[in-house]
Design a protein around this motif. Structure first.
Motif, mmCIF file in Angstrom:
data_model
loop_
_atom_site.group_PDB
_atom_site.id
_atom_site.type_symbol
_atom_site.label_atom_id
_atom_site.label_comp_id
_atom_site.label_asym_id
_atom_site.label_seq_id
_atom_site.Cartn_x
_atom_site.Cartn_y
_atom_site.Cartn_z
ATOM 1 N N PHE A 414 57.623 49.131 113.257
ATOM 2 C CA PHE A 414 58.174 48.266 114.056
ATOM 3 C C PHE A 414 58.052 46.788 113.545
ATOM 4 O O PHE A 414 57.043 46.595 112.634
ATOM 5 N N THR A 415 59.063 45.640 113.942
ATOM 6 C CA THR A 415 58.745 44.259 113.201
ATOM 7 C C THR A 415 57.503 43.789 113.692
ATOM 8 O O THR A 415 56.742 43.014 113.296
ATOM 9 N N ASP A 416 57.313 43.821 115.251
ATOM 10 C CA ASP A 416 55.946 43.417 115.707
ATOM 11 C C ASP A 416 55.461 44.512 116.759
ATOM 12 O O ASP A 416 56.053 45.272 117.324
ATOM 13 N N LEU A 417 53.994 44.232 116.903
ATOM 14 C CA LEU A 417 53.381 45.164 117.897
ATOM 15 C C LEU A 417 52.373 44.318 118.487
ATOM 16 O O LEU A 417 51.678 43.508 117.826
ATOM 17 N N VAL A 418 51.983 44.666 119.597
ATOM 18 C CA VAL A 418 50.751 44.588 120.235
ATOM 19 C C VAL A 418 49.857 45.490 120.949
ATOM 20 O O VAL A 418 50.424 46.370 121.502
ATOM 21 N N ARG A 419 48.738 45.609 120.233
ATOM 22 C CA ARG A 419 47.762 46.573 120.881
ATOM 23 C C ARG A 419 46.728 46.020 121.795
ATOM 24 O O ARG A 419 46.063 44.861 121.457
ATOM 25 N N VAL A 420 46.162 46.681 122.789
ATOM 26 C CA VAL A 420 45.424 46.341 123.721
ATOM 27 C C VAL A 420 44.430 47.414 124.025
ATOM 28 O O VAL A 420 44.766 48.517 124.317
ATOM 29 N N THR A 421 43.196 47.396 123.595
ATOM 30 C CA THR A 421 41.992 48.253 123.853
ATOM 31 C C THR A 421 40.957 47.769 124.902
ATOM 32 O O THR A 421 40.480 46.684 124.699
ATOM 33 N N VAL A 422 40.832 48.521 125.598
ATOM 34 C CA VAL A 422 39.647 48.355 126.924
ATOM 35 C C VAL A 422 38.484 49.166 126.394
ATOM 36 O O VAL A 422 38.612 50.415 126.177
ATOM 37 N N ARG A 430 36.850 53.888 124.546
ATOM 38 C CA ARG A 430 37.882 53.190 124.375
ATOM 39 C C ARG A 430 39.095 53.684 124.739
ATOM 40 O O ARG A 430 39.436 54.856 124.465
ATOM 41 N N SER A 431 39.954 52.675 125.403
ATOM 42 C CA SER A 431 41.289 53.415 125.626
ATOM 43 C C SER A 431 42.610 52.287 125.340
ATOM 44 O O SER A 431 42.369 51.088 125.615
ATOM 45 N N ARG A 432 43.400 52.714 124.497
ATOM 46 C CA ARG A 432 44.190 51.804 123.975
ATOM 47 C C ARG A 432 45.732 51.819 124.201
ATOM 48 O O ARG A 432 46.086 53.150 124.479
ATOM 49 N N VAL A 433 46.436 50.745 124.423
ATOM 50 C CA VAL A 433 47.834 50.868 124.864
ATOM 51 C C VAL A 433 48.487 50.079 123.707
ATOM 52 O O VAL A 433 48.084 48.956 123.369
ATOM 53 N N VAL A 434 49.854 50.252 123.378
ATOM 54 C CA VAL A 434 50.657 49.686 122.408
ATOM 55 C C VAL A 434 52.150 49.338 122.947
ATOM 56 O O VAL A 434 52.652 50.352 123.517
ATOM 57 N N GLY A 435 52.414 48.267 122.501
ATOM 58 C CA GLY A 435 53.813 48.104 122.979
ATOM 59 C C GLY A 435 54.598 47.047 122.128
ATOM 60 O O GLY A 435 53.852 46.510 121.173
#
Length: 538
Positions: A414-422, A430-435
């Motif tokens: 993808f051109t851009d990604l945002v990953r957020v890990t708690v 650790r729990s990660r979501v990506v969008g």
């Protein structure tokens, strides 16, 4: 559409364009004549207020403004607002820093020309009955070098206009990218001394800080070319006036043009009355257009603050410039949703750290607004206080939540990604979501949760399950939702890198037209095949 439940007060006179903009959105009261203490008594009834320089919003005044959420200052400075007190109360304070940049740049050029051609002196002599044509012969700007100290927006506008007169421009500002100098055809000075060594005219456009106060002093003048001419349309304390007087007396400085002074109003100064000094009474921002622009820009910020938009000129929350906003704007709602989703699906008993990763072109920008939106999503509904752009970082700090940000200039697939890990339970969980955002409308998409990969457009209502990967599970979910009159919009089963599920578990993400009732969710989770599930409304 006007929202009559949101009330905004215009407490000082601004241009009609700003008032009209506010009236398109809110119930607006315009009142500009206040008795002592009257504003403080009435301010509590408003959600937003727009002021100029006369209104003093002190900590005591703000204490009684229990409904206030936004303060718009129609101008650059916010000295008349107790910003720390506003921040503590979750009030956004925004100004109009771009409202006078063109006006200030044009006034600089007006003084530059007046200084070079002795316009005010010649005018005064002529109206006094003297034809002093030879006395007031000036110098041309063509092929002269203009030194610009402070190459921000005003400094750049001055440079552009000076180049139109055929001037060579050399500028000093360590906080401007080298590419910007090249784009404008301006020579980049490594130090201010490099400017002093070559400039025929010097104009200063620095902020007033302890480091910049007295920037142009005896030492600086000594390093300048003989016969240099000095201009200041920025802030009076940037120049040591006594040292300028001495430099004028010695002939080291051939002339000066000043619009600002150490103390104002200023009517008596050893600089006044000199044949080689041009002065104006702080007119740099004084045009009808600038006044109207300031009111409109401040009104824009109040509208953004009260409607959930991007507040681009806030002085107490991270602000994003127009160029960055064009790139980052579409990612603000994505980040807020990912923040909420990451906390919602985390299995740990605490939120110790939020790890936020930006990959791709967004990593090259000022990502503070994105981090803030992740934090807003993560904290929303989890604190006693209402969370907003102002108090979110402090609330996280009070709760011991660490924020860790990282950037990488490329993103796979993808051109851009945002990953957020708690990260929770002291790092054990650790729990990660990506969008990302996709399409012409930059719609937010979920790409990963629970270690499974998807591509689902994030809507207002989301339903997620982890379950044993056996036939019939999706049908059971669909039947339960149909019985509860909940329509499914999209559904996607997760996949791993290898395509199978080695632990025998699968995941599904669904969007629905309304929130899934809690009893329906619990009914499904009661089945032994379902490991976990979440119903999330953004």
């Amino acid at each position: 559409m006007t929202n009559p439940e949101i009330k905004v007060l215009v407490a000082e006179k601004i241009g009609d364009s700003g008032v009209d903009l506010l009236k398109q959105h809110f119930d607006v009261t315009v009142k500009t004549d206040w008795a002592d203490g009257e504003l403080a008594a009435e301010l509590g009834g408003y959600d937003g207020v727009l002021i100029r320089s006369a209104s003093k919003l002190t900590a005591d005044v703000l204490e009684g403004a229990t409904n206030l959420k936004a303060i718009g200052r129609a101008g650059v400075g916010v000295d008349n607002v107790d910003v720390p007190a506003a921040t503590k109360r979750g009030i956004v304070v925004a100004n109009a820093p771009q409202s006078n940049v063109v006006t200030a740049a044009e006034h600089t050029l007006a003084l530059l020309l007046a200084l070079a051609r002795n316009v005010p002196q010649a005018h005064a002599a002529l109206v006094a009955g003297r034809w002093d044509r030879s006395k007031y012969s000036g110098v041309e700007l063509m092929d002269k070098t203009l030194g610009v100290l402070g190459f921000g927006r005003i400094g750049q506008l001055v440079a552009e206009r000076a180049q139109g007169f055929g001037m060579k421009v050399v500028a000093y500002d360590p906080y401007v990218a080298a590419d910007r100098y090249r784009e404008m055809g301006v020579e980049k000075a490594e130090t201010s001394d490099d400017v002093y060594a070559v400039a025929d005219f010097i104009t200063i456009h620095l902020p007033k800080t302890p480091e910049t106060e007295g920037w142009l002093n005896a030492e600086a003048f000594a390093k300048c070319k003989d016969g240099v001419r000095i201009l200041n349309v920025a802030r009076g304390p940037l120049i040591v006036e006594e040292d300028l007087v001495a430099a004028l007396d010695s002939g080291k400085v051939a002339g000066a043009a000043l619009d600002v002074f150490r103390t104002e109003p200023m009517t008596e100064s050893p600089l006044f009355g000199r044949e080689n000094v041009v002065v104006t009474p702080h007119l740099g921002a004084s045009t009808a257009e600038a006044t109207d622009r300031a009111g409109f820009q401040a009104a824009e910020q109040v509208v953004a603050a009260l409607t959930g938009g991007a507040v681009t000129t806030a002085v107490n929350v991270p602000a994003v410039g127009a160029e960055d906003l064009e790139v980052l704007g579409p990612f603000l709602p994505l980040c807020r949703k990912l923040g909420k989703l990451a906390v919602s699906v985390a299995d740990g008993g605490s939120v110790d750290r939020l790890e936020i990763e930006f990959l791709g072109r967004i990593a090259e920008r000022d990502t503070r607004p994105l981090v803030l939106n992740v934090l807003l999503g993560a904290l929303s509904g989890h604190t006693e206080e209402d969370v907003n752009e102002v108090n979110a970082p402090e609330l996280a700090k009070e709760r011991g939540i660490e924020i860790q940000e990282s950037k990488r200039g490329s993103a796979r697939d993808f051109t851009d990604l945002v990953r957020v890990t708690v990260v929770s339970d002291s790092g054990r969980q650790r729990s990660r979501v990506v969008g990302t955002t996709l399409g012409r409308r930059n719609r937010p998409h979920l790409l990963e949760v629970w270690g499974e990969r998807f591509n689902v457009q994030l809507e207002d209502h989301l339903l997620l399950f982890r379950y044993q990967d056996v036939p019939g599970m999706i049908g059971r979910v669909g039947t339960a939702l149909g019985t509860a009159d909940v329509n499914i919009g999209q559904a996607a089963v997760g996949r791993t890198e290898s395509g199978d599920h080695p632990d025998g578990m699968a995941a599904i993400v669904m969007t629905t037209d309304r929130a899934t009732p809690a009893d329906v969710l619990q009914q499904l989770l009661a089945g032994p095949e379902f490991a976990t599930g979440r119903s999330i409304t953004f």
